[in-house]
Design an enzyme around this catalytic site. Structure first.
Site, PDB file in Angstrom:
ATOM      1  N   ARG A  24      27.039 -53.488  12.700  1.00  0.00           N
ATOM      2  CA  ARG A  24      28.374 -52.920  12.907  1.00  0.00           C
ATOM      3  C   ARG A  24      29.217 -53.985  13.605  1.00  0.00           C
ATOM      4  O   ARG A  24      30.088 -54.576  13.000  1.00  0.00           O
ATOM      5  CB  ARG A  24      28.273 -51.617  13.717  1.00  0.00           C
ATOM      6  CG  ARG A  24      29.616 -50.951  13.956  1.00  0.00           C
ATOM      7  CD  ARG A  24      29.489 -49.588  14.603  1.00  0.00           C
ATOM      8  NE  ARG A  24      28.878 -49.630  15.938  1.00  0.00           N
ATOM      9  CZ  ARG A  24      28.745 -48.563  16.727  1.00  0.00           C
ATOM     10  NH1 ARG A  24      29.160 -47.371  16.320  1.00  0.00           N
ATOM     11  NH2 ARG A  24      28.198 -48.668  17.916  1.00  0.00           N
ATOM     12  N   LYS A  78      33.551 -42.428  26.053  1.00  0.00           N
ATOM     13  CA  LYS A  78      34.553 -42.679  25.003  1.00  0.00           C
ATOM     14  C   LYS A  78      34.897 -41.361  24.312  1.00  0.00           C
ATOM     15  O   LYS A  78      34.215 -40.343  24.525  1.00  0.00           O
ATOM     16  CB  LYS A  78      34.009 -43.705  24.008  1.00  0.00           C
ATOM     17  CG  LYS A  78      32.761 -43.272  23.287  1.00  0.00           C
ATOM     18  CD  LYS A  78      32.208 -44.389  22.418  1.00  0.00           C
ATOM     19  CE  LYS A  78      30.906 -43.953  21.771  1.00  0.00           C
ATOM     20  NZ  LYS A  78      30.600 -44.652  20.551  1.00  0.00           N
ATOM     21  N   MET A 104      43.561 -22.495   9.564  1.00  0.00           N
ATOM     22  CA  MET A 104      43.933 -23.555  10.508  1.00  0.00           C
ATOM     23  C   MET A 104      43.876 -23.089  11.968  1.00  0.00           C
ATOM     24  O   MET A 104      43.430 -23.823  12.850  1.00  0.00           O
ATOM     25  CB  MET A 104      45.332 -24.083  10.175  1.00  0.00           C
ATOM     26  CG  MET A 104      45.704 -25.330  10.947  1.00  0.00           C
ATOM     27  SD  MET A 104      47.354 -25.937  10.597  1.00  0.00           S
ATOM     28  CE  MET A 104      47.219 -26.456   8.906  1.00  0.00           C
ATOM     29  N   TYR A 120      41.672 -16.702   2.937  1.00  0.00           N
ATOM     30  CA  TYR A 120      42.072 -17.533   1.792  1.00  0.00           C
ATOM     31  C   TYR A 120      40.944 -17.621   0.773  1.00  0.00           C
ATOM     32  O   TYR A 120      39.785 -17.853   1.141  1.00  0.00           O
ATOM     33  CB  TYR A 120      42.397 -18.953   2.253  1.00  0.00           C
ATOM     34  CG  TYR A 120      43.682 -19.076   3.031  1.00  0.00           C
ATOM     35  CD1 TYR A 120      44.900 -18.600   2.539  1.00  0.00           C
ATOM     36  CD2 TYR A 120      43.677 -19.700   4.273  1.00  0.00           C
ATOM     37  CE1 TYR A 120      46.063 -18.733   3.277  1.00  0.00           C
ATOM     38  CE2 TYR A 120      44.847 -19.843   5.014  1.00  0.00           C
ATOM     39  CZ  TYR A 120      46.035 -19.350   4.502  1.00  0.00           C
ATOM     40  OH  TYR A 120      47.170 -19.488   5.225  1.00  0.00           O
TER      41      TYR A 120
END
Ligand SMILES: Cc1ncc(COP(=O)(O)O)c(C=O)c1O
Length: 385
Positions: free
Chosen positions: A148, A48, A327, A278
């Site tokens: 779950r 998955k 990013m 940043y």
């Protein structure tokens, strides 16, 4: 220019030198090592989330070649991808598909997990509507304590009977899922297995027929294999060579299958005291060489890594990530070490004698290695060996 280079699937490392090496020999070796400890139980490779970020189809093929006999997916769509690539091995959808997906499950020949009357009904109807479809094998999931998905222990018998009562369905398997199998000393796993065995005994006593039983994920096999192996084990993370928990490393010899790499895109020398990126959160301790690496948090390099001591390997040595990961890029303080545009940067994997693992990132960031490997983004082309 080839029109295809505009498409995401064709991101080209010669344009942006960032890639993930996926070693399918490692996948095969891991599967062989796991089948040795799982035998006589069969092995499911859980693929998955695009094979935990490694690429579902290539991993599935490698795992099947090495002895896995089942594949596991979370979504019907993921099963469809495997079938579209011609993979015809049994594929278990690990949670009950939504009723609207039932016709696709039948058409694709996937094996669904079930645990509600509505899910069972929808699948039976879908089989009835599909001309000439054979009875669909289904696996009943019992919630023994993970809370779950899965039916209540007390509902398992009625649901199993409702499956047995339908010509369209066949109860092939009964399963549960373990919540803390990665904690060897936690008695909760034994309690879950006690409950599960109680359900199995009650079903057998009532004459309900089923062929296979399964409970173990990677940790379940590595830690509780003696008791949790049953007929099938469902291994995800270990197939990728990543231990299910740091202190379970070494129980079975596993090789990480993925390495994340890039090449330096820009180099400059900065004086002591210069501040970077940043927020200007990194201050150069000495004059040194700073390399820019063209991969960032949009690719799965966590933004917080720099604040938690993250390092990468350049020319066989570890160096700190300098300043906030942005990013698409981040910087590395190489100090007085040599570095040139085009040098290889190892973010995850080995370089010389050094190694950075998904576990190391996970520990720095307070998460688990699963999240690290699954987060390597689609902009990073996978290169298969
Ligand atoms: C039901 C089920 N079985 C097996 C697995 C595989 O787990 P692991 O990757 O820990 O081996 C998963 C993954 O979360 C799962 O949801």
């Amino acid at each position: 220019m080839d029109k295809q280079v505009a498409k995401l699937d064709f991101y080209d490392p010669s344009f942006r030198p960032v890639w993930a090496d996926v070693d399918l020999d490692a996948v095969r070796a891991n599967v062989r090592a796991l089948t040795e400890v799982s035998a006589p139980a069969a092995l499911m490779a859980v693929v998955k989330a695009d094979g935990y970020g490694h690429g579902a189809v290539p991993v599935a093929r490698a795992a099947l070649e090495a002895g896995a006999s089942w594949l596991g997916v979370a979504l019907v769509e993921e099963g469809a991808d495997l079938r579209a690539d011609g993979i015809d091995a049994p594929v278990l959808v690990l949670s009950e598909p939504p009723p609207d997906a039932a016709p696709a499950v039948v058409a694709l020949g996937l094996t669904p997990v079930v645990y509600t009357p509505a899910g069972i009904e929808a699948l039976a109807k879908a089989v009835a509507h599909a001309d000439g479809a054979a009875p669909l094998p289904v696996h009943l999931k019992v919630d023994t304590g993970m809370h779950r998905v899965g039916c209540k222990v007390d509902d398992a018998h009625a649901l199993a009977e409702s499956i047995a009562a339908r010509d369209e369905l066949r109860l092939e398997g009964v399963l549960t899922h373990l919540a803390v199998a990665d904690e060897p000393d936690n008695p909760y796993t034994a309690q879950q297995l006690d409950r599960f065995e109680g359900v199995l005994a009650a079903l057998r006593h009532a004459g309900v027929a089923f062929d296979m039983v399964h409970a173990a994920n990677s940790a379940g096999l590595l830690v509780f294999g003696d008791r949790a192996r049953f007929d099938l084990v469902r291994c995800g993370i270990a197939v990728y060579g990543v231990p299910p928990a740091p202190d379970l490393a070494g129980r079975v010899p596993l090789r990480p299958a993925m390495a994340l790499k890039a090449r330096v895109s820009h180099v400059k020398t900065l004086p002591a005291g210069a501040r970077l990126s940043y927020g200007l959160r990194y201050t150069m301790p000495h004059q040194g060489n700073v390399a820019t690496v063209p991969v960032g948090y949009a690719d799965g390099v966590p933004r917080a890594l720099s604040a938690h001591g993250g390092e990468v390997i350049v020319r066989g040595r570890r160096h700190p990530i300098a300043g906030t990961v942005t990013m698409d890029q981040f910087m590395v303080d190489v100090g007085d070490g040599r570095v040139e545009v085009g040098d290889e940067v190892v973010l995850l994997g080995r370089g010389g004698d050094a190694e950075v693992t998904a576990d190391e990132w996970a520990e720095r960031l307070g998460t688990i290695n699963y999240e690290i490997v699954c987060s390597i983004g689609r902009r990073v082309p996978r290169r298969y060996r």
